[in-house]
Motif scaffolding. Structure first.
Motif, PDB file in Angstrom:
ATOM      1  N   UNK A  86       0.805  -1.222   0.000  1.00 34.92           N
ATOM      2  CA  UNK A  86       0.000   0.000   0.000  1.00 34.92           C
ATOM      3  C   UNK A  86       0.842   1.278   0.000  1.00 34.92           C
ATOM      4  N   UNK A  87       2.155   1.144   0.005  1.00 31.01           N
ATOM      5  CA  UNK A  87       3.028   2.309   0.097  1.00 31.01           C
ATOM      6  C   UNK A  87       4.036   2.320  -1.046  1.00 31.01           C
ATOM      7  N   UNK A  88       4.482   3.522  -1.399  1.00 30.40           N
ATOM      8  CA  UNK A  88       5.532   3.681  -2.401  1.00 30.40           C
ATOM      9  C   UNK A  88       6.873   3.261  -1.791  1.00 30.40           C
ATOM     10  N   UNK A  89       7.913   3.093  -2.627  1.00 30.04           N
ATOM     11  CA  UNK A  89       9.246   2.796  -2.082  1.00 30.04           C
ATOM     12  C   UNK A  89       9.726   3.910  -1.146  1.00 30.04           C
ATOM     13  N   UNK A  90      10.649   3.579  -0.256  1.00 31.31           N
ATOM     14  CA  UNK A  90      11.096   4.511   0.792  1.00 31.31           C
ATOM     15  C   UNK A  90      11.777   5.754   0.243  1.00 31.31           C
ATOM     16  N   UNK A  91      12.376   5.686  -0.939  1.00 32.17           N
ATOM     17  CA  UNK A  91      13.041   6.865  -1.489  1.00 32.17           C
ATOM     18  C   UNK A  91      12.064   8.031  -1.642  1.00 32.17           C
ATOM     19  N   UNK A  92      10.840   7.712  -1.989  1.00 33.71           N
ATOM     20  CA  UNK A  92       9.836   8.751  -2.209  1.00 33.71           C
ATOM     21  C   UNK A  92       9.415   9.435  -0.913  1.00 33.71           C
ATOM     22  N   UNK A  93       9.682   8.821   0.229  1.00 36.25           N
ATOM     23  CA  UNK A  93       9.307   9.452   1.490  1.00 36.25           C
ATOM     24  C   UNK A  93      10.154  10.692   1.764  1.00 36.25           C
ATOM     25  N   UNK A  94      11.271  10.832   1.070  1.00 36.89           N
ATOM     26  CA  UNK A  94      12.097  12.035   1.183  1.00 36.89           C
ATOM     27  C   UNK A  94      11.901  12.929  -0.038  1.00 36.89           C
ATOM     28  N   UNK A  95      11.756  12.329  -1.209  1.00 38.69           N
ATOM     29  CA  UNK A  95      11.643  13.097  -2.454  1.00 38.69           C
ATOM     30  C   UNK A  95      10.335  13.888  -2.515  1.00 38.69           C
ATOM     31  N   UNK A  96       9.209  13.258  -2.207  1.00 40.69           N
ATOM     32  CA  UNK A  96       7.912  13.933  -2.325  1.00 40.69           C
ATOM     33  C   UNK A  96       7.761  15.128  -1.374  1.00 40.69           C
ATOM     34  N   UNK A  97       8.112  15.014  -0.095  1.00 36.15           N
ATOM     35  CA  UNK A  97       8.043  16.228   0.740  1.00 36.15           C
ATOM     36  C   UNK A  97       9.022  17.311   0.294  1.00 36.15           C
ATOM     37  N   UNK A  98      10.166  16.925  -0.252  1.00 36.66           N
ATOM     38  CA  UNK A  98      11.105  17.917  -0.769  1.00 36.66           C
ATOM     39  C   UNK A  98      10.524  18.686  -1.939  1.00 36.66           C
ATOM     40  N   UNK A  99       9.881  17.970  -2.849  1.00 35.49           N
ATOM     41  CA  UNK A  99       9.233  18.620  -3.998  1.00 35.49           C
ATOM     42  C   UNK A  99       8.097  19.516  -3.515  1.00 35.49           C
ATOM     43  N   UNK A 100       7.316  19.040  -2.536  1.00 34.97           N
ATOM     44  CA  UNK A 100       6.219  19.852  -1.991  1.00 34.97           C
ATOM     45  C   UNK A 100       6.759  21.120  -1.338  1.00 34.97           C
ATOM     46  N   UNK A 101       7.888  21.028  -0.643  1.00 34.14           N
ATOM     47  CA  UNK A 101       8.479  22.204  -0.003  1.00 34.14           C
ATOM     48  C   UNK A 101       8.954  23.212  -1.040  1.00 34.14           C
ATOM     49  N   UNK A 102       9.567  22.730  -2.123  1.00 34.19           N
ATOM     50  CA  UNK A 102      10.029  23.634  -3.181  1.00 34.19           C
ATOM     51  C   UNK A 102       8.843  24.335  -3.836  1.00 34.19           C
ATOM     52  N   UNK A 103       7.775  23.603  -4.104  1.00 38.38           N
ATOM     53  CA  UNK A 103       6.580  24.204  -4.709  1.00 38.38           C
ATOM     54  C   UNK A 103       5.968  25.229  -3.760  1.00 38.38           C
ATOM     55  N   UNK A 104       5.917  24.909  -2.477  1.00 36.08           N
ATOM     56  CA  UNK A 104       5.375  25.849  -1.494  1.00 36.08           C
ATOM     57  C   UNK A 104       6.200  27.131  -1.447  1.00 36.08           C
ATOM     58  N   UNK A 105       7.518  27.003  -1.430  1.00 33.92           N
ATOM     59  CA  UNK A 105       8.378  28.190  -1.402  1.00 33.92           C
ATOM     60  C   UNK A 105       8.242  29.009  -2.683  1.00 33.92           C
ATOM     61  N   UNK A 106       8.089  28.347  -3.822  1.00 32.01           N
ATOM     62  CA  UNK A 106       7.873  29.070  -5.074  1.00 32.01           C
ATOM     63  C   UNK A 106       6.558  29.843  -5.058  1.00 32.01           C
ATOM     64  N   UNK A 107       5.514  29.233  -4.518  1.00 33.13           N
ATOM     65  CA  UNK A 107       4.216  29.918  -4.430  1.00 33.13           C
ATOM     66  C   UNK A 107       4.289  31.109  -3.491  1.00 33.13           C
ATOM     67  N   UNK A 108       4.959  30.951  -2.358  1.00 22.61           N
ATOM     68  CA  UNK A 108       5.103  32.067  -1.424  1.00 22.61           C
ATOM     69  C   UNK A 108       5.908  33.191  -2.072  1.00 22.61           C
ATOM     70  N   UNK A 109       6.978  32.858  -2.777  1.00 29.05           N
ATOM     71  CA  UNK A 109       7.778  33.864  -3.466  1.00 29.05           C
ATOM     72  C   UNK A 109       7.000  34.566  -4.559  1.00 29.05           C
ATOM     73  N   UNK A 110       6.224  33.817  -5.329  1.00 33.01           N
ATOM     74  CA  UNK A 110       5.423  34.428  -6.395  1.00 33.01           C
ATOM     75  C   UNK A 110       4.359  35.349  -5.803  1.00 33.01           C
ATOM     76  N   UNK A 111       3.724  34.925  -4.721  1.00 32.45           N
ATOM     77  CA  UNK A 111       2.717  35.759  -4.069  1.00 32.45           C
ATOM     78  C   UNK A 111       3.341  37.050  -3.557  1.00 32.45           C
ATOM     79  N   UNK A 112       4.500  36.948  -2.916  1.00 30.85           N
ATOM     80  CA  UNK A 112       5.192  38.133  -2.407  1.00 30.85           C
ATOM     81  C   UNK A 112       5.586  39.065  -3.549  1.00 30.85           C
ATOM     82  N   UNK A 113       6.065  38.497  -4.657  1.00 38.97           N
ATOM     83  CA  UNK A 113       6.448  39.319  -5.804  1.00 38.97           C
ATOM     84  C   UNK A 113       5.248  40.050  -6.394  1.00 38.97           C
ATOM     85  N   UNK A 114       4.118  39.386  -6.503  1.00 40.39           N
ATOM     86  CA  UNK A 114       2.916  40.018  -7.046  1.00 40.39           C
ATOM     87  C   UNK A 114       2.454  41.153  -6.143  1.00 40.39           C
ATOM     88  N   UNK A 115       2.441  40.915  -4.839  1.00 35.75           N
ATOM     89  CA  UNK A 115       2.010  41.961  -3.899  1.00 35.75           C
ATOM     90  C   UNK A 115       2.956  43.156  -3.961  1.00 35.75           C
TER      91      UNK A 115
END
Length: 119
Positions: free
Chosen positions: A79-108
Motif C-alpha cells: 500500500x506504500x511507495x518505495x522509501x526513497x519517495x518518502x524524502x523526495x515527495x516532501x522535498x518537492x512539496x516544499x520547493x513548490x510551497x516556497x515558489x508559491x510564497x515567493x510568487x505571491x510576495x512578488x505580485x504583492x
C-alpha cells in the motif's frame, strides 16, 4: 501634595483600555460589523481539510516510522511507495510551497510599488 488613591490592577487595565492605549481606531466614522458565523459549506470544506490532513499525516507516519521495522514481504508494503519517495515527495512539496510564497510576495510588491520621482 494631593494624595492619589491606589488603584488595583483591574481598574488600571480598564482605564487604559477605555483611553485607547491598546488599540488605534482607523476610521471612527465607520461602524464595525458583527462577525458572521461560518456557513454550512464553509464548515464542510473546513472539516474535509482537517480530515484530509489527518489521513495524510497518518499515512506518512506509518510509511516513515512503522514500515522500516516490518519485513519487506509484509502485506502492508503493497500500500506504500518505495522509501526513497518518502524524502523526495516532501522535498518537492516544499520547493513548490516556497515558489508559491515567493510568487505571491512578488505580485504583492509589484502591485504596491510607487512610481519613481523624476527630478
Amino acid at each position: 501634595m494631593a494624595m492619589v488613591p491606589q488603584q488595583g490592577a483591574a481598574e488600571t487595565f480598564r482605564s487604559f483600555c477605555s483611553a485607547g492605549y491598546f488599540y488605534r481606531k482607523k476610521n471612527s466614522s465607520r461602524k464595525r460589523q458583527p462577525a458572521k458565523m461560518a456557513t454550512g459549506v464553509d464548515q464542510a470544506v473546513g472539516m474535509s481539510l482537517v480530515v484530509f490532513s489527518l489521513l495524510l499525516f497518518t499515512y506518512y507516519s506509518v510509511w516513515v516510522i512503522i514500515l522500516p521495522f516490518m519485513d519487506s514481504d509484509h502485506i502492508l508494503h503493497t500500500y506504500f511507495l518505495p522509501r526513497e519517495y518518502s524524502v523526495i515527495l516532501p522535498g518537492i512539496a516544499a520547493v513548490i510551497l516556497l515558489l508559491c510564497i515567493g510568487a505571491f510576495t512578488a505580485v504583492i510588491m509589484w502591485k504596491n510599488r510607487k512610481p519613481k520621482k523624476v527630478d
